[in-house]
Design an enzyme around this catalytic site. Sequence first.
Site, PDB file in Angstrom:
ATOM      1  N   THR A   1       0.492  -1.099  -0.115  1.00  0.00           N
ATOM      2  CA  THR A   1       0.188   0.243   0.152  1.00  0.00           C
ATOM      3  C   THR A   1       0.635   0.971   0.307  1.00  0.00           C
ATOM      4  O   THR A   1       2.422   0.942   0.087  1.00  0.00           O
ATOM      5  CB  THR A   1      -0.721   0.081   0.801  1.00  0.00           C
ATOM      6  OG1 THR A   1      -0.234   0.165   2.116  1.00  0.00           O
ATOM      7  CG2 THR A   1      -1.614  -1.410   1.646  1.00  0.00           C
ATOM      8  N   CYS A   2       0.508   2.630   0.361  1.00  0.00           N
ATOM      9  CA  CYS A   2       0.872   3.835  -0.076  1.00  0.00           C
ATOM     10  C   CYS A   2       2.067   3.709   1.272  1.00  0.00           C
ATOM     11  O   CYS A   2       2.591   4.354   1.226  1.00  0.00           O
ATOM     12  CB  CYS A   2       0.142   4.747   0.081  1.00  0.00           C
ATOM     13  SG  CYS A   2      -0.551   5.191   1.250  1.00  0.00           S
TER      14      CYS A   2
ATOM     15  N   ASP B   1      -7.915   3.669   9.459  1.00  0.00           N
ATOM     16  CA  ASP B   1      -8.079   3.933   8.029  1.00  0.00           C
ATOM     17  C   ASP B   1      -8.697   2.176   7.243  1.00  0.00           C
ATOM     18  O   ASP B   1      -7.972   1.733   7.740  1.00  0.00           O
ATOM     19  CB  ASP B   1      -7.141   4.102   7.472  1.00  0.00           C
ATOM     20  CG  ASP B   1      -6.510   4.361   5.885  1.00  0.00           C
ATOM     21  OD1 ASP B   1      -7.931   4.249   4.673  1.00  0.00           O
ATOM     22  OD2 ASP B   1      -5.679   4.661   4.998  1.00  0.00           O
ATOM     23  N   GLN B   2      -9.865   3.341   6.743  1.00  0.00           N
ATOM     24  CA  GLN B   2     -10.581   1.420   6.576  1.00  0.00           C
ATOM     25  C   GLN B   2     -10.606   1.059   4.680  1.00  0.00           C
ATOM     26  O   GLN B   2     -10.436  -0.006   4.597  1.00  0.00           O
ATOM     27  CB  GLN B   2     -12.330   2.010   5.859  1.00  0.00           C
ATOM     28  CG  GLN B   2     -12.864   2.582   7.156  1.00  0.00           C
ATOM     29  CD  GLN B   2     -14.290   2.902   7.005  1.00  0.00           C
ATOM     30  OE1 GLN B   2     -15.131   2.087   6.209  1.00  0.00           O
ATOM     31  NE2 GLN B   2     -15.038   3.814   7.635  1.00  0.00           N
ATOM     32  N   GLN B   3      -9.458   1.600   4.330  1.00  0.00           N
ATOM     33  CA  GLN B   3      -9.190   0.836   2.770  1.00  0.00           C
ATOM     34  C   GLN B   3      -8.457  -0.391   2.847  1.00  0.00           C
ATOM     35  O   GLN B   3      -8.009  -1.169   2.145  1.00  0.00           O
ATOM     36  CB  GLN B   3      -7.953   2.193   2.262  1.00  0.00           C
ATOM     37  CG  GLN B   3      -9.635   3.453   1.687  1.00  0.00           C
ATOM     38  CD  GLN B   3      -8.645   4.239   0.730  1.00  0.00           C
ATOM     39  OE1 GLN B   3      -7.526   4.764   1.250  1.00  0.00           O
ATOM     40  NE2 GLN B   3      -9.397   4.711  -0.020  1.00  0.00           N
TER      41      GLN B   3
ATOM     42  N   GLN C   1      -7.936  -4.321   0.523  1.00  0.00           N
ATOM     43  CA  GLN C   1      -6.307  -4.296   0.961  1.00  0.00           C
ATOM     44  C   GLN C   1      -5.811  -5.400   1.172  1.00  0.00           C
ATOM     45  O   GLN C   1      -5.037  -6.254   0.650  1.00  0.00           O
ATOM     46  CB  GLN C   1      -5.561  -3.082   0.632  1.00  0.00           C
ATOM     47  CG  GLN C   1      -5.630  -1.555  -0.213  1.00  0.00           C
ATOM     48  CD  GLN C   1      -5.127  -0.508   0.556  1.00  0.00           C
ATOM     49  OE1 GLN C   1      -4.437  -0.604   1.862  1.00  0.00           O
ATOM     50  NE2 GLN C   1      -4.911   0.740  -0.110  1.00  0.00           N
TER      51      GLN C   1
ATOM     52  N   LEU D   1      -7.650   8.904 -10.424  1.00  0.00           N
ATOM     53  CA  LEU D   1      -8.867   8.354  -8.599  1.00  0.00           C
ATOM     54  C   LEU D   1      -9.134   6.555  -8.941  1.00  0.00           C
ATOM     55  O   LEU D   1      -9.757   5.606  -9.279  1.00  0.00           O
ATOM     56  CB  LEU D   1     -10.536   8.798 -10.018  1.00  0.00           C
ATOM     57  CG  LEU D   1     -10.260   9.994 -10.117  1.00  0.00           C
ATOM     58  CD1 LEU D   1     -11.739  10.000 -11.334  1.00  0.00           C
ATOM     59  CD2 LEU D   1     -10.905  10.389  -8.992  1.00  0.00           C
TER      60      LEU D   1
ATOM     61  N   ILE E   1      -7.953   5.757  -3.781  1.00  0.00           N
ATOM     62  CA  ILE E   1      -8.235   6.576  -2.381  1.00  0.00           C
ATOM     63  C   ILE E   1      -8.087   8.473  -3.582  1.00  0.00           C
ATOM     64  O   ILE E   1      -8.784   9.162  -2.504  1.00  0.00           O
ATOM     65  CB  ILE E   1      -6.095   7.311  -1.724  1.00  0.00           C
ATOM     66  CG1 ILE E   1      -5.625   6.124  -1.385  1.00  0.00           C
ATOM     67  CG2 ILE E   1      -6.045   8.468  -1.793  1.00  0.00           C
ATOM     68  CD1 ILE E   1      -4.384   6.510  -0.938  1.00  0.00           C
ATOM     69  N   GLY E   2      -7.818   8.232  -4.181  1.00  0.00           N
ATOM     70  CA  GLY E   2      -8.989   9.268  -5.454  1.00  0.00           C
ATOM     71  C   GLY E   2     -10.218   9.251  -5.038  1.00  0.00           C
ATOM     72  O   GLY E   2     -10.892  10.088  -4.863  1.00  0.00           O
TER      73      GLY E   2
END
Length: 428
Positions: free
Chosen positions: A52-53, A117-119, A123, A193, A196-197
Site C-alpha cells: 500500500t502507500c 483507515d478503512q481502505q 487491500q 482516481l 484513495i482518489g
Amino acid sequence: MNTPCFKAISLTHKKAPLAIRELLALDTRACQALLLTLRRELGLSDVLVLSTCNRTEVYYSSPGDFSTAILEQLAALKGRQELGEYGSYFTCFTRSEEAVQHLFEVAMGLDAQVVGDQQISQQVKQAYQWSVDADAAGPFLHRLLHSIFYTHKRVEQETSFREGAASTAYATLELVERLTAHLPSPRVLVLGLGEIGSDACKYFAGSSRFAEVKVCNRTRSRAEAVAAQHGLPVLDFADLALGLQAADVVVSSVAAATPLITGQLMAGLSVLSHKFLVDLSVPRSIEAEVEDVPGVLLYTIDAIRSQTSATLQRRLAAVPQVRAIIAESMAALREWSREMAVSPTIQKLKSTLEQLRQEELQRYQNKVSPAEAARLEEVTKALMQKVLKQPVLQLKAACRRGETGALVDLLTELFDLEKEAAHHLSVA
C-alpha cells in the site's frame, strides 16, 4: 501459537521514510509476480504479498527464515541490487504469534498512518485473493484470513472504531481545509482516481468549503463514472496544464513510475498566489522540485497525519476494545491450530477402525442376506462412531490444555497407527 511457522517481513511508515517506501513499492502486477516467485522458486506456502502507500509486506509459512531471500527477490524485481542499505528499514517477524498479531492489527487499521483507515481492509482482501488465485494459500492462511474478516465484522458491529470518516482521504480533506482557511472559495483538482482518489472525491464533494472540485484521470471513462457518482465536473487529461493553472489545490494519487507533475511543468504556469499540491502517491507523482516555483507548496503522504477530530478521538478510545476482540480471535485460531496438529492422528485412527470394520464385514458377506448386510453396515458404522467419540473428545481437550503429546503417543501405540498408515498407503 501452534501454526505452520508463520512469519512476516515488513516495511512501513514507522521505520522507513517516504523516499525508501516509494523505491520498494509494488503495483498490482509486481505483487502478483513476487507472489508467484516466492511460491514456485522458494517453495513457500501461505504466501501473502501486501503493498500500500504506507507498507510493503510479505507473509509466509516456512520452518526456516527466508527474510534475506525475500529481500533479494524484492530487490531483483525492483531492479535494485544494493540490498544492504534497505535491510535495516524492514522489520522481521520470525515468531508465528507476532506475525499473526501484526497482520490482525494491519487489517483492522491499528497499524495505519491514519488510525482506523478503512481502505486497508479492502487491500488485505485483494492480497488474499491474489494468494488464492496463485494457489499460494494453504489451510492456515485460509483460516487466518477468514478469522480476520470475521474480526473486522465484529469490530464494526461492537465498537465505534469504524464510525465516522477517518481515512487517508479524509485526513487529506482536513489538511486542505486548514491550508485554505484564508481563501474565500478555493478550487480543487483531484488527479488520479484509484481507491484513495475516488475516496477523496467523495469527501471533497461533500464539503461546502470549496467553490469547485474537478476530477481528472488518464482514462476518461473512469473520470466520468466517479464524477457522475459525486456530481463533479471532469477535466480532460489532455488539459491537465490548464487544470493545474486554475486550481488552488491539487490532490494527486496517480499510479506512475515517474512523477507526472514536474518542477518544469509548474514553472511554466503563472502562479499568482499560493498553490497547494498534495501527493498521496507512492511512488510520488509530484516532483519535489515543484517547491522551487515561488508560491507552490508540496505536501506528501507523510504530511497526512491523524487529524485531531472527534471521529479519530472516538476511534482511539475504542482501540482497547478492538485489541480485546483481536485477542479472542487469536485464541480461537490457536485452538484451531492445535486441533489441526492432532488431525492426522484422528484421521489415522478413523482409517484404522474403518479398515477393521471392512475386514469383519467381508468375513460375513457371503453368509448374510442383502437386508442383513445393510443392517450390519448400519450397526457397525454406528458402533465405530461411538468408539471414536471419546478418543477424539479427549484429544481436543488435550489440545486446549496444550498436552496432546502423551495422548497422541498412547493412541499411536495402542492402535499401531504408524504401521496401519503405512499399510494403507502401500495398498493405495
